[in-house]
Design an enzyme around this catalytic site. Structure first.
Site, mmCIF file in Angstrom:
data_model
loop_
_atom_site.group_PDB
_atom_site.id
_atom_site.type_symbol
_atom_site.label_atom_id
_atom_site.label_comp_id
_atom_site.label_asym_id
_atom_site.label_seq_id
_atom_site.Cartn_x
_atom_site.Cartn_y
_atom_site.Cartn_z
ATOM 1 N N TYR A 14 0.810 -1.219 0.000
ATOM 2 C CA TYR A 14 0.000 0.000 0.000
ATOM 3 C C TYR A 14 0.848 1.277 0.000
ATOM 4 O O TYR A 14 0.309 2.371 -0.116
ATOM 5 C CB TYR A 14 -0.907 0.046 1.240
ATOM 6 C CG TYR A 14 -1.878 -1.084 1.338
ATOM 7 C CD1 TYR A 14 -2.961 -1.176 0.476
ATOM 8 C CD2 TYR A 14 -1.731 -2.062 2.306
ATOM 9 C CE1 TYR A 14 -3.866 -2.212 0.571
ATOM 10 C CE2 TYR A 14 -2.628 -3.108 2.407
ATOM 11 C CZ TYR A 14 -3.690 -3.180 1.539
ATOM 12 O OH TYR A 14 -4.575 -4.215 1.638
ATOM 13 N N HIS A 19 -4.604 5.709 -1.468
ATOM 14 C CA HIS A 19 -5.296 5.515 -0.188
ATOM 15 C C HIS A 19 -4.351 5.749 0.994
ATOM 16 O O HIS A 19 -4.798 5.900 2.123
ATOM 17 C CB HIS A 19 -5.897 4.113 -0.143
ATOM 18 C CG HIS A 19 -7.014 3.956 0.818
ATOM 19 N ND1 HIS A 19 -8.024 4.888 0.978
ATOM 20 C CD2 HIS A 19 -7.294 2.960 1.684
ATOM 21 C CE1 HIS A 19 -8.863 4.462 1.890
ATOM 22 N NE2 HIS A 19 -8.448 3.303 2.345
ATOM 23 N N ASN A 66 -9.211 1.014 8.412
ATOM 24 C CA ASN A 66 -10.541 0.904 8.995
ATOM 25 C C ASN A 66 -10.546 0.802 10.512
ATOM 26 O O ASN A 66 -11.613 0.875 11.129
ATOM 27 C CB ASN A 66 -11.301 -0.267 8.386
ATOM 28 C CG ASN A 66 -11.585 -0.051 6.923
ATOM 29 O OD1 ASN A 66 -11.348 1.027 6.367
ATOM 30 N ND2 ASN A 66 -12.092 -1.071 6.266
ATOM 31 N N ASP A 91 -6.725 10.668 2.853
ATOM 32 C CA ASP A 91 -7.099 10.816 1.456
ATOM 33 C C ASP A 91 -8.590 11.101 1.318
ATOM 34 O O ASP A 91 -9.381 10.747 2.173
ATOM 35 C CB ASP A 91 -6.765 9.525 0.697
ATOM 36 C CG ASP A 91 -7.589 8.351 1.189
ATOM 37 O OD1 ASP A 91 -8.593 8.014 0.527
ATOM 38 O OD2 ASP A 91 -7.250 7.782 2.242
ATOM 39 N N ASN A 112 -13.824 5.480 5.854
ATOM 40 C CA ASN A 112 -13.857 4.496 6.944
ATOM 41 C C ASN A 112 -12.806 4.746 8.015
ATOM 42 O O ASN A 112 -13.044 4.481 9.192
ATOM 43 C CB ASN A 112 -13.715 3.075 6.389
ATOM 44 C CG ASN A 112 -14.941 2.632 5.639
ATOM 45 O OD1 ASN A 112 -16.048 3.062 5.935
ATOM 46 N ND2 ASN A 112 -14.751 1.770 4.657
#
Length: 134
Positions: A14, A19, A66, A91, A112
């Site tokens: 990631y 994100h 999350n 983001d 989230n």
């Protein structure tokens, strides 16, 4: 004392995704301030520095997006952070790529990670910076 938290996901896959804009922004701030992410505490990677005589804690939760609120809640408790001295960067797909929006409070919207932060801490009146990724 200020607590600046960048939301994102800790896995290498990631690292450079849109994100992870919160992680990237806090990492850039740490670089500019000469702070290094050397500690793991409160389920977050943490860097520390001083700006204008004020202690600044920079953090990247390791809980995944999350569940970011768990780390933020723990960090706020450990450092006795006033909500007005918390700054969360994340983001936002609703904002054009490269633009930012700064707010002193607000809802989580559809994000989230922010839902988790607000849900875990029980507060929504804290500053945030949304980084556009659309």
């Amino acid at each position: 004392m200020y607590l600046i938290v960048g939301l994102g996901n800790p896995d290498k896959k990631y690292e450079k995704t849109f994100h992870n804009m919160g992680y990237i922004a806090v990492g850039d701030a740490a670089d500019l301030l000469g702070a290094k992410f050397k500690k793991i505490e409160c389920e977050a990677s943490v860097a520390e520095c001083f700006v204008g005589g004020e202690r600044v804690i920079l953090a990247r939760p390791l809980t995944y997006m999350n569940n970011s609120g768990r780390a933020v809640k723990q960090l706020m408790a450990k450092y006795k952070t006033d909500p007005q001295n918390l700054l969360v960067l994340y983001d936002d797909y609703d904002i054009p790529k490269g633009k930012i929006r700064i707010r002193s409070s607000g809802s989580a919207g559809t994000h989230n990670g922010m839902r988790s932060v607000i849900g875990e801490t029980g507060i929504k009146d804290f500053p945030r910076i949304r980084v556009g990724i659309r």
